[in-house]
Design an enzyme around this catalytic site. Structure first.
Site, PDB file in Angstrom:
ATOM      1  N   LYS A  53       0.878  -1.171   0.000  1.00 39.08           N
ATOM      2  CA  LYS A  53       0.000   0.000   0.000  1.00 39.08           C
ATOM      3  C   LYS A  53       0.912   1.215   0.000  1.00 39.08           C
ATOM      4  O   LYS A  53       1.601   1.491   0.985  1.00 39.08           O
ATOM      5  CB  LYS A  53      -0.913   0.025   1.235  1.00 39.08           C
ATOM      6  CG  LYS A  53      -1.740   1.311   1.267  1.00 39.08           C
ATOM      7  CD  LYS A  53      -2.538   1.505   2.540  1.00 39.08           C
ATOM      8  CE  LYS A  53      -3.022   2.958   2.588  1.00 39.08           C
ATOM      9  NZ  LYS A  53      -3.768   3.258   3.814  1.00 39.08           N
ATOM     10  N   GLY A  83      -7.939   9.655   9.307  1.00 34.69           N
ATOM     11  CA  GLY A  83      -8.232   9.803  10.724  1.00 34.69           C
ATOM     12  C   GLY A  83      -9.271  10.863  11.065  1.00 34.69           C
ATOM     13  O   GLY A  83      -9.596  11.056  12.236  1.00 34.69           O
TER      14      GLY A  83
END
Lengths: 251, 66
Positions: A97, A158
């Site tokens: 990733k 987040g």
């Protein structure tokens, strides 16, 4: 219904990719991972400390969950390429990733460095899953250079702000011939369902589960939301109308 | 001689290899990777790769994240 997610020829029954960051301890993480039904989970690469812990790897191995190393924390293509190569060596996977962020405040991808790193890693034989901006132009470029997926953000990492530009996600999906994975910004189950309704092939999330009051319960919610959203996408929703339309026959 | 290992300057014996550094760090036998001066050292070359004086060694493993 048999509807597997296929990335670079590998089949997954779950369309939820989870992260491991933010969990208060490994037993909380384990219960959340099991409840989520995930088959692929990210880990970060960091310096070995004196304790020499590899707890998270042992946990994923025991649960039979695939490991997806990320390049979190990298700010340049050079750093990200080295981190990916170290991850390949340590974890014996050529999947990565790819994250190359511009600054700590936004954690938004740096598109120039990202594209450069992606190109180098594809050339080096990696299966590259890039975390990218919700930019349809960049998404297409990442696909053109050989990335196995594109993973646009819904909103910054987040934040839990959900999908701030659904139309961009739809644009990316409409032109992609690789799986589109909504990555970052998911706050709650409806965000994950929306991602799937917009046509994403999968959702990647961490914080929304690991920092929820009850991570295991939120993991189950996300699993159901991804499944529900996928079914709704396949079912074909009704067009939206301005005026009411009776659903019972006329008198 | 000195080398920088995971950001800390350490005194290593002359002829120290990457394998010696891993031992020094008490690194686990699997799940780790090593870079010497910005290049990956493959596992098979750990015991034959000498750490030069002033070398920069990074030893990484997987942790919770992402």
């Amino acid at each position: 219904m048999d509807d597997p997610l296929i990335i670079a020829g590998r089949e997954f029954r779950s369309r939820l990719v989870t992260g491991t960051g933010g969990a208060t301890n490994l037993s909380v993480l384990e219960r959340a991972l099991v409840a989520s039904g995930t088959e692929l989970t990210t880990v970060a690469m960091r310096r070995v400390d004196s304790a020499g812990r590899t707890g998270v790897l042992d946990l994923l191995r025991r649960l039979g969950i695939g490991v997806l190393p990320n390049t979190a924390g990298c700010r340049s293509a050079a750093e990200a390429v080295l981190t990916a190569r170290l991850a390949r060596e340590a974890l014996e996977t050529n999947w990565v990733k790819l994250e190359v962020v511009a600054d700590e405040q936004t954690l938004l991808p740096d598109p120039v460095e990202l594209l450069d790193a992606a190109e180098q890693l594809v050339d080096d034989g990696f299966v590259v899953l890039p975390y990218t901006n919700d930019d349809p132009v960049l998404a297409l470029k990442l696909e053109d250079i050989g990335c196995a997926t594109v993973m646009p953000l819904g909103s910054p990492i987040g934040t839990g702000l959900g999908i701030r530009n659904p139309h961009n996600i739809e644009l990316i999906v409409s032109r992609a011939s690789v799986p589109v994975v909504l990555d970052a910004g998911i706050g709650t189950a409806s965000d994950a369902a929306l991602a799937m309704e917009l046509g994403c092939s999968a959702v990647l999330l961490a914080t929304a589960v690991t920092r929820a009051e009850k991570p295991e319960l939120m993991a189950a919610a996300m699993r159901a939301a991804v499944e529900g959203g996928r079914l709704a996408r396949l079912a074909g929703r009704i067009p939206q109308r301005f005026w009411a339309q009776a659903s019972s026959p006329a008198l | 001689m000195n080398a920088r290992v995971n950001g800390v300057v350490r005194d290593l014996p002359d002829g120290a290899t990457v394998a010696h550094v891993l031992e020094l760090l008490n690194a686990p036998p699997s799940g780790v990777a090593v870079a010497l001066d910005g290049e990956v050292v493959p596992r098979a070359a750990w015991s034959s790769t000498l750490v030069p004086s002033g070398g920069v060694v990074e030893v990484l493993t997987a942790v919770q994240g992402g």
